[in-house]
Enzyme design. Structure first.
Site, PDB file in Angstrom:
ATOM      1  CG  PHE A 189     -13.102  -2.440  -0.231  1.00 17.88           C
ATOM      2  CD1 PHE A 189     -12.936  -3.754  -0.378  1.00 17.88           C
ATOM      3  CD2 PHE A 189     -12.820  -1.816   1.169  1.00 17.88           C
ATOM      4  CE1 PHE A 189     -12.631  -4.498   0.698  1.00 17.88           C
ATOM      5  CE2 PHE A 189     -12.485  -2.845   2.206  1.00 17.88           C
ATOM      6  CZ  PHE A 189     -12.637  -4.088   1.690  1.00 17.88           C
TER       7      PHE A 189
ATOM      8  CE  LYS B  84      -3.805  -1.286   3.925  1.00 18.16           C
ATOM      9  NZ  LYS B  84      -4.478  -1.257   5.360  1.00 18.16           N
TER      10      LYS B  84
ATOM     11  NE  ARG C 164      -7.339  -7.925   8.693  1.00 17.48           N
ATOM     12  CZ  ARG C 164      -6.328  -8.885   8.514  1.00 17.48           C
ATOM     13  NH1 ARG C 164      -6.812 -10.056   9.553  1.00 17.48           N
ATOM     14  NH2 ARG C 164      -5.739  -8.914   7.799  1.00 17.48           N
TER      15      ARG C 164
ATOM     16  CD  GLU D  82     -10.804  -0.834   6.477  1.00 12.86           C
ATOM     17  OE1 GLU D  82     -11.116  -1.865   6.133  1.00 12.86           O
ATOM     18  OE2 GLU D  82     -10.074  -0.552   7.605  1.00 12.86           O
TER      19      GLU D  82
ATOM     20  NE  ARG E  27     -11.799  -7.197   4.106  1.00  9.97           N
ATOM     21  CZ  ARG E  27     -10.883  -7.544   3.283  1.00  9.97           C
ATOM     22  NH1 ARG E  27      -9.875  -7.581   3.565  1.00  9.97           N
ATOM     23  NH2 ARG E  27     -11.418  -8.172   2.274  1.00  9.97           N
TER      24      ARG E  27
ATOM     25  CD  GLU F  38     -10.665  -0.036  -4.536  1.00 12.14           C
ATOM     26  OE1 GLU F  38     -11.220  -0.097  -3.306  1.00 12.14           O
ATOM     27  OE2 GLU F  38     -11.270  -0.873  -5.574  1.00 12.14           O
TER      28      GLU F  38
ATOM     29  NE  ARG G 299      -1.291 -11.167   4.545  1.00 14.27           N
ATOM     30  CZ  ARG G 299      -1.847 -10.158   5.121  1.00 14.27           C
ATOM     31  NH1 ARG G 299      -1.790  -8.990   4.408  1.00 14.27           N
ATOM     32  NH2 ARG G 299      -2.095 -10.032   6.291  1.00 14.27           N
TER      33      ARG G 299
ATOM     34  CE  LYS H 107      -0.172  -4.527   4.071  1.00 19.00           C
ATOM     35  NZ  LYS H 107      -0.768  -4.707   5.347  1.00 19.00           N
TER      36      LYS H 107
END
Ligand code: ATP
Length: 592
Positions: free
Chosen positions: A349, A258, A278, A308, A263, A256, A426, A432
């Site tokens: 997303f 970025k 975020r 986003e 966010r 997708e 994470r 990313k």
């Protein structure tokens, strides 16, 4: 429960720099706290009254605190002010002046004024102060606050004032508190995973503390999504080549764009729409246009979606970079103009919840299907366009398109059966892939300023460089990785002491691990984006010390500030030591 019990713990925590000792002191405090109070004690140790997302702060201004200290001690405001300027800490000022005023009293007065302030009382007065607004509120707050200080011993008053003015700064991260909870109520550190998961789902340390204390560890497993309560966002790992990314994802992934914005986690119900950043702050009032657009955007009654929020050019509709959308986060009275000046789109997303069902345990492809079924796209609400592929060259082509369309690169997501939404983690389920033409490092780093060096020559009067650190998740501390002196424009450079003034302390912060002696030390608070040439081994920095080589840590060569202050990130959201080590290893692989 006596407030002095909490103050004792604070004092002990302040006397050590060892995490283990801090955790043990917290464990003792938690064990001594009655179950019905544990939530409040959890908030108080973090210097708050409620979870951050509720946006309720005691918020006592320094002037108001001076007024209250003056009233409680009988000492003139000018004198309080003078002592404060000298000591630089309102808590210490109150402790000193209250001690002096007690010493002047007779024994009988002293006997009559034996202090025993209860935690419940401190909390309820703080709460009243936080919720008081409008006409006459300042006078009422001074009255409430001075009566509280009058009832406190000088030592307890020190902590009460620091808490109320937002300067408690014990250096206990949320993660350290979770460790202490796991030990006190979960049978040991092994329980930390369960405790942390519940925290990731609820973002509420008080609620987690109260639940484990009252109902036991297993009850935390039942935590689901509640509308209006943000869940901690899932984050990406990073890799630097398309081939490596697809290999890591088992051969195939869904790419997708970025988007380069803020966010937003949107909680939608017919009664209310709440937006969270975020960092999980409630930012609904800053984006009334997004709220309006979301009203007609979903086909279900209730949903939690993520996306986003990106600024768009008012004339061309083209996407604009992060710095532009952050200007939307201004003061209240400017919001209306800002909405017109800086239009935004929300590109969704993910979906985490729909009509009473928590969806985070579904694999990505299922969640994606739900998202597409539920969301009605409009000018202001869009969906990302995934490209599912097993070919590295497809990813590189899509990356070119993303950059041309004003994005930062791609996020490539796992489509495997285990590709759940991992709150607060994470992991390599989302990777990313950014292209930074300016830098040899494949990605920018977000680092926390923990100290500074005095400027000389042209930089006399300001800082010559900042001491930057990455975040060590395991130890819950910040470890240094470079000195940063380039990339600042003249105006920013001149303002640096002002920018860091609220965070200035006269010793290294207990959560900072540094071998380097800085001229100034800061509470880790401000996150900055940094570009660098490469990572090298360094004997002077503590990031990754001993992991790759004995007695060496990692440092960034030629670090440069990009100009981005990452106000949307908490210090704990900075690039982690683990990521730095991985970056160094992937750099080595490329060379070999
Ligand atoms: P960076 O510093 O690279 O901007 P970050 O540190 O804020 O990113 P990362 O986990 O590194 O956070 O990158 C994920 C971020 O990218 C998300 O938090 C989100 O804000 C943003 N993002 C933009 N587009 C997407 C997308 N399609 N899917 C997921 N996240 C996206």
């Amino acid at each position: 429960m006596d407030y002095s019990l909490i103050a004792d713990t604070y004092e002990r925590i302040e006397s050590t720099t060892k995490r283990l000792e801090m955790t043990n002191y917290l464990v003792e405090l938690i064990k001594q706290t009655p179950k019905e109070l544990i939530g409040k004690v959890a908030y108080l140790t973090q210097g708050v009254l409620y979870p951050d997302f509720m946006g309720i702060e005691v918020g006592v201004a320094e002037r108001l605190a001076i007024d209250a200290i003056s009233k409680a001690s009988g000492i003139k405001k000018d004198e309080v002010d003078r002592v404060w300027k000298f000591l630089g800490d309102l808590g210490l000022t109150a402790e000193k002046l209250l001690t002096e005023s007690i010493q002047k009293r007779s024994y009988i007065d002293d006997f009559l004024s034996q202090k025993s302030l209860k935690v419940e009382k401190v909390y309820s007065i703080f709460d009243r102060m936080a919720k008081t607004s409008g006409k006459g509120s300042i006078e009422l707050k001074v009255k409430l606050f001075s009566s509280l200080i009058t009832e406190a011993s000088p030592r307890d008053a020190k902590y009460i004032i620091r808490t109320a003015t937002g300067n408690l700064r014990l250096g206990i991260g949320d993660m350290t508190f979770l460790d202490a909870l796991a030990i006190a109520y979960g049978g040991g550190k092994d329980a930390r995973d369960i405790v942390e998961k519940a925290y990731n789902m609820s973002s509420d340390l008080g609620l987690v503390s109260e639940t484990i204390a009252r109902e036991g560890l297993q009850s935390l497993k039942k935590f689901g999504i509640t509308l209006g309560r943000p869940i901690r966002p899932m984050l990406c790992e990073r890799l630097t080549s398309a081939k490596e990314i697809l290999e890591k994802l088992g051969g195939e992934g869904s790419a997708e764009y970025k988007y380069d914005g803020l966010r937003i986690q949107a909680h939608i119900s017919p009664a209310e729409i709440s937006l969270f950043s975020r960092r999980l702050e409630k930012i609904t009032s800053q984006f009334p246009d997004v709220v309006e657009a979301l009203k007609n955007a979903v086909r279900v009654r209730e949903a939690v979606v993520e996306g986003e929020c990106v600024a768009t050019d008012i004339y061309t509709g083209e996407l604009l970079p992060f710095q532009v959308v952050t200007q939307r986060r201004g003061r209240k009275y400017e919001i209306k103009e800002k909405v017109e000046e800086i239009p935004v789109v929300l590109v969704l997303f993910d979906i985490l919840f729909a009509d009473g069902m928590t969806l985070i345990d579904l694999p990505y492809t299922e969640r994606r299907k739900r998202l597409e079924q539920i969301v009605l796209e409009s000018e202001r609400i869009r969906l990302t366009h995934p490209l599912v592929t097993n070919k590295p060259e497809d990813l590189d082509r899509y990356m070119d398109e993303a950059i041309a369309d004003g994005c930062e690169g791609l996020v490539i997501k796992s489509i495997a059966a285990n590709s759940v939404y991992q709150a607060g983690a994470r992991d390599f389920l989302w990777i990313k892939y950014k292209r930074d033409y300016k830098s040899e490092l494949a990605d920018t780093l977000d680092l926390v300023a923990v100290g500074a060096f005095a400027g000389r020559g042209r930089r006399a009067g300001t800082y010559g460089a900042l001491l930057m650190a990455s975040y060590d998740e395991e130890a819950d501390v910040f470890k240094t990785v470079c000195k940063l002196g380039t990339g600042f424009d003249d105006e920013t450079l001149a303002r640096l002491p002002k920018i860091f003034e609220p965070y200035l302390i006269d010793h290294p912060h207990p959560r900072v691990d540094s071998k380097i002696k800085a001229d100034y030390w800061f509470v880790p608070a401000k996150v900055q984006e940094i570009l660098g040439a490469e990572l090298t081994l360094s004997p002077s920095h503590t990031c990754g010390l001993g992991i790759i080589k004995k007695d060496a840590g990692l440092a960034i060569r030629f670090p440069r500030f990009t100009g981005k202050w990452r106000g949307d990130k908490a210090p704990e959201d900075a690039t982690t030591v683990k990521e730095m080590v991985e970056l160094y290893q992937s750099q080595l692989k490329k060379i070999n």
